[in-house]
Design an enzyme around this catalytic site. Structure first.
Site, PDB file in Angstrom:
ATOM      1  N   ASP A  47      47.787  45.234  76.948  1.00  0.00           N
ATOM      2  CA  ASP A  47      47.018  45.734  75.799  1.00  0.00           C
ATOM      3  C   ASP A  47      45.614  45.157  75.844  1.00  0.00           C
ATOM      4  O   ASP A  47      45.430  43.936  75.816  1.00  0.00           O
ATOM      5  CB  ASP A  47      47.731  45.347  74.510  1.00  0.00           C
ATOM      6  CG  ASP A  47      46.922  45.689  73.271  1.00  0.00           C
ATOM      7  OD1 ASP A  47      46.096  46.613  73.350  1.00  0.00           O
ATOM      8  OD2 ASP A  47      47.122  45.027  72.235  1.00  0.00           O
ATOM      9  N   ASP A  51      45.797  46.188  69.682  1.00  0.00           N
ATOM     10  CA  ASP A  51      46.591  46.902  68.680  1.00  0.00           C
ATOM     11  C   ASP A  51      48.088  46.782  68.929  1.00  0.00           C
ATOM     12  O   ASP A  51      48.902  47.391  68.226  1.00  0.00           O
ATOM     13  CB  ASP A  51      46.184  48.377  68.605  1.00  0.00           C
ATOM     14  CG  ASP A  51      46.486  49.145  69.887  1.00  0.00           C
ATOM     15  OD1 ASP A  51      46.929  48.521  70.875  1.00  0.00           O
ATOM     16  OD2 ASP A  51      46.270  50.374  69.907  1.00  0.00           O
ATOM     17  N   ASP A  55      47.454  49.922  77.168  1.00  0.00           N
ATOM     18  CA  ASP A  55      46.530  51.046  77.249  1.00  0.00           C
ATOM     19  C   ASP A  55      45.895  51.116  78.635  1.00  0.00           C
ATOM     20  O   ASP A  55      46.130  50.261  79.498  1.00  0.00           O
ATOM     21  CB  ASP A  55      45.460  50.930  76.160  1.00  0.00           C
ATOM     22  CG  ASP A  55      44.887  49.519  76.041  1.00  0.00           C
ATOM     23  OD1 ASP A  55      44.645  48.895  77.094  1.00  0.00           O
ATOM     24  OD2 ASP A  55      44.705  49.033  74.912  1.00  0.00           O
ATOM     25  N   ASP A 124      53.245  61.477  85.869  1.00  0.00           N
ATOM     26  CA  ASP A 124      54.479  62.047  85.344  1.00  0.00           C
ATOM     27  C   ASP A 124      54.156  63.416  84.743  1.00  0.00           C
ATOM     28  O   ASP A 124      53.248  63.523  83.912  1.00  0.00           O
ATOM     29  CB  ASP A 124      55.044  61.133  84.254  1.00  0.00           C
ATOM     30  CG  ASP A 124      56.526  60.874  84.419  1.00  0.00           C
ATOM     31  OD1 ASP A 124      57.252  61.833  84.723  1.00  0.00           O
ATOM     32  OD2 ASP A 124      56.949  59.725  84.245  1.00  0.00           O
ATOM     33  N   ASP A 226      59.465  65.293  85.538  1.00  0.00           N
ATOM     34  CA  ASP A 226      60.474  64.735  84.644  1.00  0.00           C
ATOM     35  C   ASP A 226      61.540  65.768  84.299  1.00  0.00           C
ATOM     36  O   ASP A 226      61.224  66.901  83.923  1.00  0.00           O
ATOM     37  CB  ASP A 226      59.792  64.251  83.355  1.00  0.00           C
ATOM     38  CG  ASP A 226      60.784  63.691  82.359  1.00  0.00           C
ATOM     39  OD1 ASP A 226      61.338  62.615  82.626  1.00  0.00           O
ATOM     40  OD2 ASP A 226      61.007  64.352  81.324  1.00  0.00           O
ATOM     41  N   GLU A 280      62.740  64.210  89.042  1.00  0.00           N
ATOM     42  CA  GLU A 280      63.767  63.320  88.514  1.00  0.00           C
ATOM     43  C   GLU A 280      65.124  63.968  88.714  1.00  0.00           C
ATOM     44  O   GLU A 280      65.388  65.062  88.228  1.00  0.00           O
ATOM     45  CB  GLU A 280      63.527  63.075  87.017  1.00  0.00           C
ATOM     46  CG  GLU A 280      64.541  62.123  86.407  1.00  0.00           C
ATOM     47  CD  GLU A 280      64.366  61.955  84.909  1.00  0.00           C
ATOM     48  OE1 GLU A 280      64.841  60.944  84.371  1.00  0.00           O
ATOM     49  OE2 GLU A 280      63.759  62.844  84.282  1.00  0.00           O
ATOM     50  N   HIS A 346      61.926  53.125  84.046  1.00  0.00           N
ATOM     51  CA  HIS A 346      61.711  53.032  82.599  1.00  0.00           C
ATOM     52  C   HIS A 346      62.919  53.474  81.782  1.00  0.00           C
ATOM     53  O   HIS A 346      62.972  53.230  80.578  1.00  0.00           O
ATOM     54  CB  HIS A 346      60.505  53.886  82.211  1.00  0.00           C
ATOM     55  CG  HIS A 346      60.740  55.349  82.452  1.00  0.00           C
ATOM     56  ND1 HIS A 346      60.836  55.879  83.724  1.00  0.00           N
ATOM     57  CD2 HIS A 346      60.930  56.380  81.603  1.00  0.00           C
ATOM     58  CE1 HIS A 346      61.066  57.176  83.644  1.00  0.00           C
ATOM     59  NE2 HIS A 346      61.129  57.508  82.370  1.00  0.00           N
ATOM     60  N   ASP A 347      63.868  54.164  82.419  1.00  0.00           N
ATOM     61  CA  ASP A 347      65.065  54.637  81.720  1.00  0.00           C
ATOM     62  C   ASP A 347      66.260  53.718  81.928  1.00  0.00           C
ATOM     63  O   ASP A 347      67.388  54.083  81.574  1.00  0.00           O
ATOM     64  CB  ASP A 347      65.430  56.047  82.194  1.00  0.00           C
ATOM     65  CG  ASP A 347      64.579  57.124  81.542  1.00  0.00           C
ATOM     66  OD1 ASP A 347      64.091  56.889  80.419  1.00  0.00           O
ATOM     67  OD2 ASP A 347      64.394  58.198  82.148  1.00  0.00           O
TER      68      ASP A 347
END
Length: 576
Positions: A47, A51, A55, A124, A226, A280, A346-347
């Site tokens: 970050d 926030d 990013d 992605d 994806d 994917e 990430h899954d």
């Protein structure tokens, strides 16, 4: 005579190239086969503006770190405009950047910075579904006669309720959502805010190719598609047999016209740009996977199969099964097609918590051992950010700690139906996607150096011990071991294209194999257990050269021509 000599040289050069390709087991050399892909989950990487959300500027600030890893490609999870129902996988504008992440100008700086460091960028592409806040869907649901109506799957209510379809994310697992505005149901395989796009419609496909051209013209280097194996659907929506949802992949994946769509995409995009392409999932069989990626099919570059990664369960897994799955995929693709090799994304929860051992005594060793596996197998390695540090599952105890929409919905579903909530919480502590999405641990400072604000999801409390700063200064750290592995793979084509041979097949504790290309042969020994294990290798390693091991001291001098003893989670690479 001069023309004859030129023709002869040309012929010899052509023959040498053919011989070289034959030596690569029928696989022509390509940059994306030899690349190492580093996956960045932008919300959790770094970050910049305080926030609490990672990013693009945060990633930009860490480009030199990414370069130091030696990786060739960054795969970036979705950064498009999105209401963020499913962490960016619900796209409302495919040509703009989510405000949480920055601006399109920030993206341009990121892409330039990566390319200046010799790193390619894969985006992605989420086109099985969009957000319900995308302009297409707003138009589509406004009236039955709207030109965008056919961009999605609608079922008019006067026909009765459509045949059931299972939703992975819906609180009731119902993939049909009634919409009163036009008295119809729309289809959503994922959340209610992710309506499925209708790929039967050629106008929709043209829109997707235009989006792909937009990003390819910006200079990106590839697309990860994806959930793409779900895009082709039988739009008559026939009834599935009772219990289909227990193995819904058999009914959802590889539907009618999928290959037609990919052939068209190849013609419109992949044949015109030097980009890598991966979808994917790889269907329901080795045959399905080959039909997606064999070069003569003119569809995709490589398969991204889940059979291996799905092996890990809360109560453990069998190494014999693990070896069988990865060996069968390697055998099937030894002569044709190309694979991805990975143990996390990430899954999934963290690699070391699922496939290794995240207890303090074994965490570093098992993390290094798993990395050794990924970097010494055939296929393009995909490596998830944070695994190079040996990051672990955070061990969340309360449902309030989680942010993952399917997890929260399933918790409510279990609660509504009288399910065992304690059992559910134990399961998600092991396998929930949020386990792999906690912030990257940069230092032992507040919030692990991820943010100066309040992080969008809690930082793993072990950040004071496991962090990048500490590992930079430790030659024996997971981080520096990973760098050595990357260097070794890049210097030895045998670890990319070489023939794979499984050794000691029935050993329940050790995964042993050789990789061989031209006159180079490597022996890889991996102990997946907490105890000393003996590997029957049947290889002459009297004069073997030790290239890398994951213990700080050298392997025990116990080798002969038949067996070797390995310490808990020991990983050794020899050149024979």
């Amino acid at each position: 005579m001069k023309i004859f000599i030129l023709l002869l040289l040309s012929f010899l050069s052509f023959s040498e190239k053919n011989i070289a390709q034959e030596n690569l087991s029928g696989n022509e050399r390509k940059w994306w086969k030899e690349a190492i892909v580093y996956q960045i989950y932008p919300r959790s990487f770094k970050d910049y503006d305080g926030d609490g959300i990672g990013d693009l500027k945060g990633i930009i600030s860490k480009l030199d770190y990414i370069k130091s890893l030696g990786v060739d490609v960054v795969w970036l999870n979705p950064i498009y405009s999105s209401p963020n129902d499913d962490n960016g996988y619900d796209v409302s504008d495919y040509r703009n950047i989510m405000k949480d992440f920055g601006t399109i100008e920030d993206f341009d700086v990121l892409l330039k910075g990566l390319h200046e460091r010799g790193i390619k960028l894969v985006m992605d592409l989420v086109v099985n579904h969009s957000s319900d806040e995308h302009e297409w869907f707003k138009q589509s649901r406004s009236s039955r006669t709207n030109p965008y109506r056919n961009y999605y799957h609608w079922w008019n209510a006067e026909r009765g309720k459509p045949a059931p379809r299972y939703s992975l994310f819906d609180i009731n697992h119902d993939a049909w959502k009634y919409d009163s505005l036009t008295n119809a149901y729309y289809l959503h395989y994922f959340s209610r805010k992710q309506p499925d796009l209708n790929w039967e419609n050629p106008e929709l496909r043209k829109e997707v190719y235009a989006i792909m051209k937009f990003w390819a013209d910006k200079g990106i280097d590839g697309f990860r598609l994806d959930a793409f194996q779900f895009v082709a659907k039988d739009t008559s929506f026939p009834a599935f047999p009772p219990g289909y949802e227990k193995n819904f992949m058999l009914y959802y994946a590889m539907g009618p016209h999928l290959h037609d769509y990919l052939n068209e995409m190849h013609k419109e995009i992949f044949s015109k740009y030097d980009v890598m392409s991966v979808a994917e999932g790889a269907g329901n069989s080795l045959k399905d996977a080959h039909q997606l990626v064999d070069a003569d099919r003119q569809e995709l570059n490589m398969a991204y199969a889940f059979e291996g990664i799905d092996i890990a369960k809360p109560d453990g897994y069998s190494l014999l099964h693990f070896k069988e799955v990865f060996s069968s995929w390697d055998t099937a693709f030894a002569e044709k097609g190309w694979l991805s090799i990975f143990l996390a994304n990430h899954d999934q929860a963290r690699m070391v918590s699922r496939f290794g051992n995240d207890q303090p005594i074994f965490r570093e060793l098992s993390s290094k051992m798993l990395s050794t596996f990924i970097m010494t197998m055939r296929g393009t390695p995909y490596y998830y950010n944070g695994d190079e540090l040996g990051m672990t599952n955070p061990g969340f105890d309360k449902i309030e700690d989680y942010r993952d929409i399917p997890t929260l919905n399933e918790y409510q579903h279990q609660k509504n139906t009288g399910g065992d909530l304690r059992k559910f919480m134990d399961r998600i502590k092991f396998e929930c996607r949020d386990n792999g999405r906690t912030p990257f641990q940069w230092s032992n400072t507040n919030n692990g150096g991820f943010t100066s604000g309040t992080p969008w999801i809690k930082v793993n409390p072990n950040y004071k011990i496991i962090n990048e700063t500490a590992q930079e200064n430790d030659p024996g750290s997971c981080l520096n071991y990973f760098r050595k592995l990357v260097k070794l793979r890049k210097e030895n084509l045998a670890l990319v294209y070489g023939k794979y041979m499984l050794l000691d097949k029935n050993n329940p504790s050790v995964y042993a194999y050789t990789r061989e290309y031209e006159e180079k042969k490597f022996l890889v020994l991996l102990n997946f257990s907490t105890h000393i294990a003996r590997a029957e290798i049947q290889q002459d390693i009297t004069n073997a050269k030790l290239l890398l091991s994951n213990y700080k001291d050298l392997p025990a001098n116990n080798i002969d021509q038949t067996f070797i003893k390995l310490r808990p989670y020991e990983a050794i690479i020899y050149r024979l």
